[in-house]
Design an enzyme around this catalytic site. Structure first.
Site, PDB file in Angstrom:
ATOM      1  N   LYS A 205     -57.174  42.153 -19.616  1.00 14.25           N
ATOM      2  CA  LYS A 205     -56.827  42.631 -20.952  1.00 14.25           C
ATOM      3  C   LYS A 205     -58.074  43.232 -21.574  1.00 14.25           C
ATOM      4  O   LYS A 205     -59.191  42.776 -21.317  1.00 14.25           O
ATOM      5  CB  LYS A 205     -56.322  41.474 -21.833  1.00 14.25           C
ATOM      6  CG  LYS A 205     -56.126  41.843 -23.296  1.00 14.25           C
ATOM      7  CD  LYS A 205     -55.823  40.634 -24.168  1.00 14.25           C
ATOM      8  CE  LYS A 205     -55.771  41.056 -25.632  1.00 14.25           C
ATOM      9  NZ  LYS A 205     -55.442  39.935 -26.526  1.00 14.25           N
ATOM     10  N   GLU A 255     -57.327  35.626 -38.881  1.00 17.28           N
ATOM     11  CA  GLU A 255     -57.819  34.950 -37.673  1.00 17.28           C
ATOM     12  C   GLU A 255     -59.043  34.094 -37.949  1.00 17.28           C
ATOM     13  O   GLU A 255     -60.122  34.610 -38.272  1.00 17.28           O
ATOM     14  CB  GLU A 255     -58.141  35.975 -36.576  1.00 17.28           C
ATOM     15  CG  GLU A 255     -58.497  35.330 -35.252  1.00 17.28           C
ATOM     16  CD  GLU A 255     -58.554  36.310 -34.107  1.00 17.28           C
ATOM     17  OE1 GLU A 255     -58.938  35.899 -32.998  1.00 17.28           O
ATOM     18  OE2 GLU A 255     -58.228  37.495 -34.315  1.00 17.28           O
TER      19      GLU A 255
END
Length: 446
Positions: A205, A255
């Site tokens: 990724k 986050e």
């Protein structure tokens, strides 16, 4: 570098006493304080728990290179080794607040002028809100007479109590023009090249980002932009860092990178996204589709697995909560809370070093992802997607990931957003996801 005072007086911190004095005061709005006192300044407003505003400079710590956090921790230990403090709640302790760049090899060029590779400031004055109570903290390193710090906190208290509450939140400045990097066609090429690397086995990724430079119709008002983020994103971490008279980095990030208190550590895996529906039914359908999406679950689990692996060398136990959907005004995310109990108390900077960058903003494997990002992105990430937060003398602290963010000065701002690319990513869908993620900052500006 270790600098004492805003005048740039550089002296060794060893054997220099840090003098701290605190006073309780009647609650005053953060917006009023930001309006009354200029840079350098910082804001930290979590969804829950104490928030604070800091302004002025008692000490500045900065470092560069791949050992920058180790260097900073050693400097902070020296700074905090001799504290002359009065008795007050733990939340009002002196805090070093700041952040770091995404890449350790960072040169603070525009729009990131003043933002070193890693930079933390001990504010001269710190105003902390705990429930309905406010506390003013004054800090000074090696003052000629500790009594001058008592005088400073009393004088500042009088200044704050004399602040006239401001009126309503002003309208956003408006956006006159926009410039994107990369173009949509170039983005498609970048995503396809990343997918080829993933399918070739070099990557699992990678997170590719975009920048959006905007010219504003009027000068940006920092008190108003933070107030708008407070209203629209109360369940996100709102932050602001302005090292000097120049640019300011601010955002409302969903986050959390890490928070540490003693041996207890909390973090979250946040990855996998979709939009919000125009109706309740459509919104719930999109959330259900996200929870069932093989692509998004795969991307999310890469992040969650990496976070657990990064914490495991320090932890006696790591616990993973239930994967759920996090609903924000313009986007929905998959999220999984992760908590750990450490074998021994660790400095929060040690954990920041272990966790940054998470696969949610970098990729896997980390080195291959960093190389791909450097080769692909045509702009400097600066402090975007990097740890921003605070820590105290005990090594406790809290850090967020600097996403849903912008760097601004005067009538110009640069916004950043990214998307996680995996083997079955679609370039156009990822483009659309990035545009959703610009939403929080654009809403605050136009």
């Amino acid at each position: 570098m270790e600098s004492l005072g805003s005048g740039g007086d550089s002296r060794d911190l060893t054997e220099q006493s840090l003098v701290t004095r605190r006073r309780q005061l009647q609650a005053i709005s953060r917006r009023a304080v930001l309006d009354a006192f200029g840079p350098p300044r910082a804001v930290w407003t979590p969804p829950e728990g104490p928030s604070f505003v800091g302004w002025g400079t008692a000490a500045t710590l900065s470092a560069e290179g791949n050992e920058r956090l180790t260097t900073l921790q050693a400097s902070a230990d020296r700074l905090f080794s001799r504290i002359d403090a009065d008795d007050a709640p733990a939340a009002t302790r002196p805090r070093l607040v700041g952040g770091m760049s995404f890449h350790d090899a960072h040169e603070p060029a525009p729009p990131w002028t003043g933002f070193d590779s890693a930079r933390f400031v001990l504010p001269e004055l710190q105003l902390t809100w705990t429930d309905d109570t406010a506390w003013l903290t004054a800090n000074a390193v090696a003052p000629d007479d500790p009594a001058t710090v008592d005088d400073r906190v009393e004088n500042a208290l009088a200044e704050i109590e004399g602040v006239t509450p401001t009126g309503g939140i002003a309208e956003p400045p408006g956006v006159a023009s926009r410039e994107r990097c990369p173009s949509r066609e170039r983005w498609r090429e970048q995503v396809r090249a990343a997918i080829d690397r993933i399918r070739g086995g070099d990557l699992q990724k990678v997170v590719l980002a975009q920048s959006l430079s905007v010219e504003l119709e009027r000068q940006l008002s920092l008190p108003d932009v933070i107030a708008r983020l407070d209203v629209s994103y109360p369940d996100c971490q709102r932050f602001l860092v302005q090292p000097g008279d120049g640019p300011v980095f601010f955002g409302a990030t969903p986050e959390r990178l890490v928070s540490a208190a003693g041996r207890t550590v909390e973090t979250v895996a946040l990855a996998g996204s979709t939009g919000r529906g125009d109706t309740t039914e459509e919104d719930e359908w999109l959330a259900a589709e996200l929870l069932d999406s093989e692509k998004d679950i795969h991307e999310h689990e890469l992040v969650a697995d990496a976070v657990r692996t990064q914490l495991s060398p320090y932890a006696s136990s790591v616990q993973t909560g239930q994967r759920t959907v996090r609903k924000l005004p313009t986007v929905q995310h998959l999220q999984t809370p992760i908590t750990a109990e450490l074998d021994d108390a660790e400095h929060v900077l040690t954990l920041v070093k272990a966790l940054h960058p998470t696969p949610a903003v970098g990729g896997l494997p980390p080195d291959a992802a960093w190389e791909t990002i450097r080769e692909t992105e045509a702009f400097d990430r600066g402090w975007y997607a990097s740890p921003v937060g605070w820590f105290d003398a005990a090594g406790d602290g809290a850090f967020a990931v600097g996403i849903r963010s912008a760097v601004a000065e005067g009538d110009r701002a640069t916004l950043f957003a990214g998307a996680g690319i995996v083997a079955d990513s679609d370039p156009d869908r990822e483009w659309d996801e990035v545009q959703l993620k610009y939403g929080p900052m654009l809403d605050a500006l136009e």
